[in-house]
Structure formats: C-alpha cells, structure tokens
Design a protein around this motif. Structure first.
Motif, mmCIF file in Angstrom:
data_model
loop_
_atom_site.group_PDB
_atom_site.id
_atom_site.type_symbol
_atom_site.label_atom_id
_atom_site.label_comp_id
_atom_site.label_asym_id
_atom_site.label_seq_id
_atom_site.Cartn_x
_atom_site.Cartn_y
_atom_site.Cartn_z
ATOM 1 N N ARG A 1 153.187 115.547 3.824
ATOM 2 C CA ARG A 1 152.521 115.518 2.533
ATOM 3 C C ARG A 1 153.017 114.308 1.766
ATOM 4 N N VAL A 2 152.105 113.617 1.068
ATOM 5 C CA VAL A 2 152.475 112.525 0.177
ATOM 6 C C VAL A 2 152.176 112.959 -1.248
ATOM 7 N N SER A 3 153.181 112.885 -2.097
ATOM 8 C CA SER A 3 153.002 113.215 -3.513
ATOM 9 C C SER A 3 153.495 112.057 -4.365
ATOM 10 N N GLY A 4 153.106 112.083 -5.642
ATOM 11 C CA GLY A 4 153.443 111.011 -6.555
ATOM 12 C C GLY A 4 152.282 110.087 -6.849
ATOM 13 N N LEU A 5 151.183 110.258 -6.100
ATOM 14 C CA LEU A 5 149.998 109.413 -6.292
ATOM 15 C C LEU A 5 148.796 110.210 -6.789
ATOM 16 N N GLU A 6 149.033 111.463 -7.193
ATOM 17 C CA GLU A 6 147.915 112.340 -7.562
ATOM 18 C C GLU A 6 147.101 111.800 -8.733
ATOM 19 N N ALA A 7 147.732 111.042 -9.627
ATOM 20 C CA ALA A 7 147.037 110.547 -10.821
ATOM 21 C C ALA A 7 146.493 109.137 -10.657
ATOM 22 N N HIS A 8 146.649 108.555 -9.448
ATOM 23 C CA HIS A 8 146.227 107.175 -9.220
ATOM 24 C C HIS A 8 144.850 107.123 -8.563
ATOM 25 N N PRO A 9 143.939 106.290 -9.073
ATOM 26 C CA PRO A 9 142.725 105.991 -8.303
ATOM 27 C C PRO A 9 143.104 105.195 -7.064
ATOM 28 N N TYR A 10 142.201 105.150 -6.106
ATOM 29 C CA TYR A 10 142.502 104.439 -4.857
ATOM 30 C C TYR A 10 141.220 103.892 -4.254
ATOM 31 N N ARG A 11 141.403 102.939 -3.345
ATOM 32 C CA ARG A 11 140.292 102.402 -2.566
ATOM 33 C C ARG A 11 140.428 102.884 -1.135
ATOM 34 N N ASP A 12 139.381 103.526 -0.646
ATOM 35 C CA ASP A 12 139.387 104.116 0.697
ATOM 36 C C ASP A 12 138.847 103.098 1.697
ATOM 37 N N HIS A 13 139.614 102.865 2.773
ATOM 38 C CA HIS A 13 139.185 101.951 3.833
ATOM 39 C C HIS A 13 139.036 102.671 5.173
ATOM 40 N N ALA A 14 138.998 103.991 5.158
ATOM 41 C CA ALA A 14 138.901 104.749 6.411
ATOM 42 C C ALA A 14 137.455 104.853 6.870
#
Length: 276
Positions: A156-169
């Motif tokens: 699990r990765v936490s700490g980024l829940e409030a960040h927008p992101y760009r998906d490259h998958a």
C-alpha cells in the motif's frame, strides 16, 4: 558483475556497481534486504540493470528525444569511495563526466556525483549535477527505486491521497497521460500502475508486508509510483515469472518541469528512506 561494498558500524550494508553507478542492495542491520533486484538482469553496454536504484538522467522515461531514462544508467561510473564514513555510516560514492559518447547524444558538459549512505534503518541517496560548461543546461530525471515487497497484495502507498496525478498506465500513456483528481485513498496494486504526482511535499509511506518505509525527497519536486502489472511484467525478459509482484517503485523524480542549472553551478537532490 563486480560489486563495491560498504558496511556501517551498526551492520547496515550497501552494495553497488560501476555500471550505472547503480545501488544494488540495501540491507538493514537485521539482515533484511529492502531493495528488489532481478537475478536475470545482465548489464551490458546499452543495457540497464533491472532493480535496485537506476539513475535516470538527463531525461525521465521517453519524455524527450534521448534514450528512455537518459543514458547514465548504462554507462561505467568511477567509484570514488567505498567503506565506513567517519560517522559510522556505510558510504559509497560514484562519479561520471561528460565525454565524446555522451556529447554525441546530449551536447552538454556535466559531472554527476552519486553518494549512497546507510545506517540503522535509514538510506540516503544523493545525486549531484555539476554544470561544467559555459551555457545553462536543463534536465529531467529520477532515482528509480525498486523497493522489495513480500507480495503485491500486501503493498500500500499512502501520503498521496490528496494529490492529483497523471496516469500513464495502459491506454492512458498515449498522448502524454491522463490527469486525475486525488483518489482520497491509499494506492493498492494489481493492474499496471504508472502515476506521476507533481509538487509532492511531505512523506510517502510504502507498506511492504515486512514493515513500512517512509520516503522523503529534497530537490526532486515530483514522485512516480510504478509497477508493471501482469501483462507488462510478463513481457520483461529480464524478470522472472511473477517477479513483478515482488516490488513497487517509488521514485524521487523531476518530470513536469525540467531543472535548469546555470553555467558553473551545482544542483543536488536526495531521496531518504527510513523503516518505521
């Protein structure tokens, strides 16, 4: 593959090699390996190592005209120090300077220096870029860190829940990715994950199934989270069957906005990892 080793006074151990200035292994004093390294990886000219901490410079991924992830991860660096530092930490350092081969790809004068330090439950990886030329240079890049997990279902990765992101998958990779609003929940794995989080402040935490790693960065404004998933994982020739389930990449990165380094100036970025 010849390795350089360094041991801390408390028993933490680092191993790296000149090919790519590549950190291959980080063992905490309890003897646990914290990085993933594929046993099928066969470094050679033009071939990078799968696992550990590849240095991506002066280009991140395929976002530009250079070879994917730049060219320093498959060049031979000079090992400038290996042993125990005065403060008891394990210490390895490497350096790489521009030459005719690098200038044929990227006409910049530079010197990269990499410092690897470990003691107790903490690892610090610092990349320094010296502009040794007479004109400014700009670059993107990353410390493409492969962290070992007991099994992907436990990660699990936490700490980024409030960040927008760009998906490259998957299909999102076409056209430069797709922007998403914050998820509001820890990131789990299974299908391919390839996300760029811009402007990350604060710590990222990775639950590995064998403890939690707290990951912070200075100088690197972005973070990349990557796992190839089953289809891409099966297609990687330097990866054992199912081995994609044994790592998650959490990368200190420069992706969205290149760093500019003035003539004669120095840039430095660090990724710090602690078992909590």
């Amino acid at each position: 593959m010849e390795r350089n080793h360094a041991r801390a006074s408390d028993g933490a151990v680092l191993a790296a090699c000149r090919h790519g200035g590549h950190l291959l292994s980080w063992q905490t004093p309890d003897g646990r390996e914290r990085l993933f390294l594929s046993p099928l990886s066969q470094p050679a000219p033009g071939v990078a190592i799968r696992g550990g901490v590849p240095v991506c410079f002066p280009q991140f991924s395929g976002f530009g005209p250079l070879p994917k992830h730049g060219f320093v991860r498959d060049r031979i660096w000079q090992c400038t120090a290996a042993g125990t530092a005065a403060d008891g930490r394990a210490r390895l350092t490497y350096a790489l300077e521009a030459d005719a081969a690098t200038r044929a790809l990227w006409p910049q004068a530079f010197r990269c220096e990499l410092e690897l330090l470990a003691a107790g439950d903490t690892l610090a990886v610092t990349l320094a870029v010296h502009n040794t030329g007479e004109a400014p240079l700009s670059f993107t890049g990353a410390l493409h860190t492969y962290f070992a997990v007991t099994d992907l279902d436990a990660a699990r990765v936490s700490g980024l829940e409030a960040h927008p992101y760009r998906d490259h998958a998957g299909a999102a990779a076409a056209g430069g990715g797709i922007d998403h609003s914050p998820d509001g929940a820890p990131l789990c794995f299974g299908a391919e994950v390839d996300r760029v989080y811009a402007g990350v402040r604060g710590a990222i935490r990775l639950a590995t199934g064998a403890g939690t790693l707290q990951i912070e960065a200075d100088g690197f404004p972005d973070a990349v989270i990557w796992n190839p998933g089953p289809e891409k994982g099966a297609a990687l020739a330097d990866l054992e069957a199912g081995a994609w389930r044994r790592y998650v990449c959490v990368e200190a990165a420069i992706v969205r906005t290149p760093v500019s380094v003035a003539a004669g100036a120095l840039w430095r970025g660090t990724q710090r990892v602690r078992v909590i």
